[in-house]
Design an enzyme around this catalytic site. Structure first.
Site, short mmCIF file in Angstrom:
data_model
loop_
_atom_site.label_atom_id
_atom_site.label_comp_id
_atom_site.label_asym_id
_atom_site.label_seq_id
_atom_site.Cartn_x
_atom_site.Cartn_y
_atom_site.Cartn_z
N CYS A 74 -11.24 3.86 2.94
CA CYS A 74 -11.91 2.58 3.54
C CYS A 74 -11.83 1.51 2.19
O CYS A 74 -12.28 2.03 1.27
CB CYS A 74 -13.06 2.48 4.04
SG CYS A 74 -13.86 1.06 4.30
N CYS A 129 -7.32 -3.38 5.11
CA CYS A 129 -7.97 -2.46 5.62
C CYS A 129 -7.60 -1.31 6.20
O CYS A 129 -6.32 -1.34 6.80
CB CYS A 129 -8.52 -3.50 6.87
SG CYS A 129 -9.52 -2.50 8.03
#
Length: 260
Positions: A184, A75
């Site tokens: 992302c 992440c």
């Protein structure tokens, strides 16, 4: 103690980090893996640094209880906000994921690159430190508001996603970017829709392959590669509805709903 057959642990604020898991699994098929989708708390990108650190510690502790030998913070937001604290607090190797700005900045011919990321990544100290090293390049930054939420809801093909992408990519097209950096781990799942909007010469890059290579490098350096040849196990855990995670994995793997 030989940890070579222990699993690699990965966590993300939901299903997006499976794009990282796929790269690692492809490069290291002999490794056991455990993937943690913290979808209940997604998206991380709108949370405070303190909240992101607390969630990252919670996920790390869950994976350490499962005897993970290395943890991939799959992440961008968690990496850019919490990896320093994780490395200080826990005695296990961590692999982070950062936007692939460097290759884009090195190879751009138009001196303009775009980056689509969460607010948490773009406003982080680590991201701003990285980007400050590339002067003379126009970096068009765009927060991907609501994209993660829509992906988590299984709305990859929705008109809502397409409309948001058109809005977010328009300033990049106007600035004549020739690279788009996906900042992302959820966003690689949007590549087909992004390609429909961007001019064909724009290259789209993410961090998945680089993270997989770094994972292999660290395991080799620490003599932790699994060379046993035994049948491997892949476990997926989510603390929300498992349907979307199952769909994104192609229903090939068992997904367990757990409270963590």
């Amino acid at each position: 103690m030989d940890k070579s057959t222990s699993p690699i642990g990965l966590f993300d604020s939901g299903i997006g980090g499976t794009s990282i898991w796929k790269e690692i699994h492809s490069l290291l098929p002999g490794e056991n893996t455990i993937y943690l989708a913290d979808s209940k708390n997604a998206p991380y990108g709108q949370k405070t640094k303190e909240e992101i650190i607390a969630l990252s510690c919670k996920n790390t502790e869950y994976l350490l209880e499962k005897n993970c030998k290395l943890i991939v913070v799959a992440c961008n937001t968690a990496t850019t906000n919490a990896i320093k604290e994780l490395r200080e607090k826990y005695d296990v190797p961590f692999i982070g994921i950062e936007p692939a700005i460097k290759p884009a900045a090195i190879h751009t011919k138009t001196n303009a690159i775009g980056i689509l990321a969460t607010k948490g990544t773009l406003s982080s100290e680590l991201f701003n430190k990285t980007i400050s090293g590339f002067t003379g390049i126009n970096v068009v930054e765009q927060v991907g508001y609501n994209l993660v939420s829509l992906i988590e809801e299984g709305k990859l093909e929705s008109d809502a996603i397409k409309e948001l992408l058109q809005k977010y990519l328009a300033p990049m097209i106007e600035a004549n970017v020739d690279y788009l950096v996906l900042g992302c781990s959820h966003y690689p799942y949007l590549v087909p829709q992004i390609k429909e909007i961007l001019p064909p010469h724009v290259k789209i890059i993410d961090s998945g392959e680089a993270v997989a290579k770094q994972t292999k490098k660290v395991l080799e350096a620490d003599s932790m590669l699994n060379v046993s040849g035994l049948k491997t196990e892949t476990l997926f855990y989510t603390n929300a509805n498992p349907a979307v995670l199952k769909e994104i994995l192609g229903n090939k793997y068992t997904v367990e709903q757990k409270d963590f």
